[in-house]
Design an enzyme around this catalytic site. Structure first.
Site, PDB file in Angstrom:
ATOM      1  N   HIS A 110       0.778  -1.078  -0.030  1.00  0.00           N
ATOM      2  CA  HIS A 110      -0.032   0.293   0.062  1.00  0.00           C
ATOM      3  C   HIS A 110       0.831   1.123   0.001  1.00  0.00           C
ATOM      4  O   HIS A 110       2.023   1.163   0.596  1.00  0.00           O
ATOM      5  CB  HIS A 110      -0.761   0.041   1.434  1.00  0.00           C
ATOM      6  CG  HIS A 110      -1.878   0.963   1.508  1.00  0.00           C
ATOM      7  ND1 HIS A 110      -1.664   2.248   1.939  1.00  0.00           N
ATOM      8  CD2 HIS A 110      -3.188   0.974   1.397  1.00  0.00           C
ATOM      9  CE1 HIS A 110      -2.815   2.717   1.899  1.00  0.00           C
ATOM     10  NE2 HIS A 110      -3.718   2.385   1.592  1.00  0.00           N
ATOM     11  N   ASP A 188       2.906  -4.968   7.846  1.00  0.00           N
ATOM     12  CA  ASP A 188       1.735  -3.778   7.929  1.00  0.00           C
ATOM     13  C   ASP A 188       0.272  -4.901   8.071  1.00  0.00           C
ATOM     14  O   ASP A 188       0.103  -5.697   7.131  1.00  0.00           O
ATOM     15  CB  ASP A 188       1.664  -3.207   6.423  1.00  0.00           C
ATOM     16  CG  ASP A 188       0.566  -2.472   6.134  1.00  0.00           C
ATOM     17  OD1 ASP A 188      -0.536  -2.772   6.694  1.00  0.00           O
ATOM     18  OD2 ASP A 188       0.663  -1.962   5.046  1.00  0.00           O
ATOM     19  N   GLN A 191      -4.807  -5.038   7.087  1.00  0.00           N
ATOM     20  CA  GLN A 191      -5.856  -6.059   6.508  1.00  0.00           C
ATOM     21  C   GLN A 191      -5.826  -7.095   7.591  1.00  0.00           C
ATOM     22  O   GLN A 191      -6.673  -8.205   7.025  1.00  0.00           O
ATOM     23  CB  GLN A 191      -5.884  -6.255   5.188  1.00  0.00           C
ATOM     24  CG  GLN A 191      -5.718  -5.175   4.167  1.00  0.00           C
ATOM     25  CD  GLN A 191      -7.270  -4.521   4.019  1.00  0.00           C
ATOM     26  OE1 GLN A 191      -8.030  -5.107   4.102  1.00  0.00           O
ATOM     27  NE2 GLN A 191      -7.338  -3.064   3.624  1.00  0.00           N
ATOM     28  N   LYS A 214     -10.130  -0.534  10.530  1.00  0.00           N
ATOM     29  CA  LYS A 214     -10.443  -1.799   9.450  1.00  0.00           C
ATOM     30  C   LYS A 214     -10.757  -3.194  10.309  1.00  0.00           C
ATOM     31  O   LYS A 214     -11.040  -4.089   9.918  1.00  0.00           O
ATOM     32  CB  LYS A 214      -9.187  -1.876   8.556  1.00  0.00           C
ATOM     33  CG  LYS A 214      -8.923  -0.885   7.690  1.00  0.00           C
ATOM     34  CD  LYS A 214      -7.724  -1.030   6.725  1.00  0.00           C
ATOM     35  CE  LYS A 214      -7.302  -0.077   6.136  1.00  0.00           C
ATOM     36  NZ  LYS A 214      -7.995   0.659   5.157  1.00  0.00           N
ATOM     37  N   CYS A 352      -4.703   2.541  -3.773  1.00  0.00           N
ATOM     38  CA  CYS A 352      -3.441   3.054  -2.812  1.00  0.00           C
ATOM     39  C   CYS A 352      -2.171   1.936  -3.118  1.00  0.00           C
ATOM     40  O   CYS A 352      -1.342   1.879  -2.266  1.00  0.00           O
ATOM     41  CB  CYS A 352      -3.732   3.211  -1.578  1.00  0.00           C
ATOM     42  SG  CYS A 352      -5.004   4.600  -1.187  1.00  0.00           S
TER      43      CYS A 352
HETATM   44  C1  PLP Z   1      -2.488  -2.673   3.427  1.00  0.00           C
HETATM   45  C2  PLP Z   1      -2.888  -1.406   3.935  1.00  0.00           C
HETATM   46  N1  PLP Z   1      -1.723  -0.775   4.666  1.00  0.00           N
HETATM   47  C3  PLP Z   1      -2.121   0.379   5.321  1.00  0.00           C
HETATM   48  C4  PLP Z   1      -3.301   1.060   4.973  1.00  0.00           C
HETATM   49  C5  PLP Z   1      -3.553   2.493   5.627  1.00  0.00           C
HETATM   50  O1  PLP Z   1      -4.124   2.047   7.089  1.00  0.00           O
HETATM   51  P1  PLP Z   1      -4.846   3.189   7.887  1.00  0.00           P
HETATM   52  O2  PLP Z   1      -6.257   3.793   7.396  1.00  0.00           O
HETATM   53  O3  PLP Z   1      -5.251   2.498   9.272  1.00  0.00           O
HETATM   54  O4  PLP Z   1      -3.779   4.541   8.212  1.00  0.00           O
HETATM   55  C6  PLP Z   1      -4.463   0.634   4.553  1.00  0.00           C
HETATM   56  C7  PLP Z   1      -5.428   1.071   4.343  1.00  0.00           C
HETATM   57  O5  PLP Z   1      -6.306   0.889   3.234  1.00  0.00           O
HETATM   58  C8  PLP Z   1      -4.058  -0.699   3.795  1.00  0.00           C
HETATM   59  O6  PLP Z   1      -5.089  -1.342   3.200  1.00  0.00           O
END
Ligand code: PLP
Length: 395
Positions: A110, A188, A191, A214, A352
């Site tokens: 992302h 990360d 998800q 999420k 993204c």
């Molecule tokens: C894989 C991944 N990393 C990071 C993020 C960003 O997360 P946050 O909205 O908690 O900042 C997202 C959000 O869509 C995501 O899907």
């Protein structure tokens, strides 16, 4: 079991909600906990010493302890609240990863796990390495090990579950290999928690970022797990109120973790509600969540395969929640508009993840992202609406 009845959104809306990868709906228990804080004991934490302030501090810290156990961290000092995964990654990137010559990511990251490293003036081959994939977006472990061999003592930052394609990375193996080459790993987990059990000690990661919104909690709340041995090596990202032991005009001394990392007034209500979201998951259990989601995912995949001209981007069974596809000859945005008109909430676009879209030579995909409260009826409604949209656009 009809889990939707616990989520007020579903009784107030006639939308078929299939955009859980972007954010999940919130159960009544989360909403009630936040309302309770604002209506009955709204006070700041870790500062004042009166009844409501002490209660707010206790409830806030209860979430920390709950999350610690939830992801099997050794100690609650390893849990630092943030406003989400993006902030968690920016924090660790600028407070720890910046010290490493090389940062290694996967090709499915992302933007939140790419841009912070670009801000450190890292470019491909010059401070940033990207591990490719094999068929069906399977992580290329051979390439990964080659990169690690050439760049020992690196910082690895990799997503657990791809938000664009649902691919689940073998993060335990990723950590094991990284440690073999004296490298550190941040996962990360944006998800992850809505779908899969996470045990940070078993994974043996050094950092694990989670997102509240999420995971059925409020927006603007999340956390990062930092392995105990590293708590002294990570510098605070921000400092100020609540992070200090003493301050003179000449110098400041900081508290220990987690407080030295949580500068300023936090999202108190959000953190308190986060515990309710985790309790909600515990009451259902990951076994049930995974069973339901895998069945839905498989059904969705099979239904999509029956549609003419569908291009599926990941057809492995071992994927979860996020299913991306396109329809040959159609623009994903147009399909999205027509689905919206039929009250189907999905996401279209690059999600993204522009670099992987560029690699695939597409502008974006149509993504359906599931949560345990979705059901076969949601998928049937989506498929009917999709067929109608295709017909309208092709005729
Ligand atoms: C894989 C991944 N990393 C990071 C993020 C960003 O997360 P946050 O909205 O908690 O900042 C997202 C959000 O869509 C995501 O899907």
């Amino acid at each position: 079991m009809n889990y939707k009845k616990f989520f007020p959104y579903f009784s107030n809306s006639d939308i078929t909600y299939l955009d859980n990868g972007a954010t999940t709906q919130k159960p009544q228990s989360v909403i009630d906990a936040e309302l309770e804080y604002y209506t009955h004991y709204c006070a700041n934490t870790h500062r004042s010493n009166f009844g409501d302030a002490n209660k707010a501090t206790t409830e806030y810290e209860e979430t920390r302890k709950y999350l610690q156990k939830f992801i099997n961290a050794k100690d609650s000092s390893e849990i630092i609240f943030t406003k989400g995964v993006t902030e968690a990654i920016n924090f660790i990137a600028s407070s720890f990863a910046k010290n490493f010559k090389t940062v290694i990511i996967s090709s499915l990251e992302h933007h939140s796990n790419i841009v912070p490293f670009h801000m450190q003036e890292r470019t491909l081959g010059d401070g940033l390495e990207v591990v490719g994939y094999k068929d069906n977006f399977t992580f290329d472990f051979e390439e990964y090990e080659n990169i690690l061999q050439k760049n020992p003592n690196s910082f690895v930052s990799i997503t657990h579950i791809s938000n664009a394609f649902g691919t689940i990375h073998n993060i335990k193996k990723i950590c094991e290999l990284a440690h073999k080459y004296d490298s550190y790993v941040m996962i990360d987990g944006a998800q992850s928690l809505a779908h899969k059990k996470v045990d940070v000690q078993d994974i043996d990661c050094d950092f694990f970022a989670v997102s509240g919104h999420k995971t059925f909690a409020a927006t603007g709340v999340g956390a990062v797990y930092i392995k105990q041995e590293l708590l002294e090596k990570v510098e605070p990202y921000q400092t100020g109120g609540a992070t200090i032991k003493t301050v003179t005009y000449n110098e400041s001394t900081l508290l220990h973790s987690p407080y030295k990392f949580e500068a300023g007034t936090q999202n108190i209500a959000g953190v308190i509600g986060f515990k309710k979201a985790l309790e909600f998951i515990d009451n259902i259990g990951y076994e049930e969540i995974e069973k339901r989601e895998y069945r839905l995912y498989e059904y969705l995949q099979n239904e999509l395969k029956k549609i003419d001209d569908v291009v599926l981007y990941n057809t492995t069974k071992d994927s979860i929640s996020n299913k991306s596809f396109n329809i040959k000859g159609l623009i994903h945005d147009d399909v999205g508009i027509l689905l919206d008109k039929q009250k189907i909430a999905i996401r279209v676009g690059h999600h993204c993840t522009m670099p992987i879209m560029e690699k695939l030579q597409i502008k974006g995909t149509i993504r359906v992202s599931l949560a345990f409260y979705n059901d076969f009826d949601d998928i049937d409604k989506f498929i009917v609406a999709l067929k109608k949209a295709i017909k309208m656009l092709k005729d």
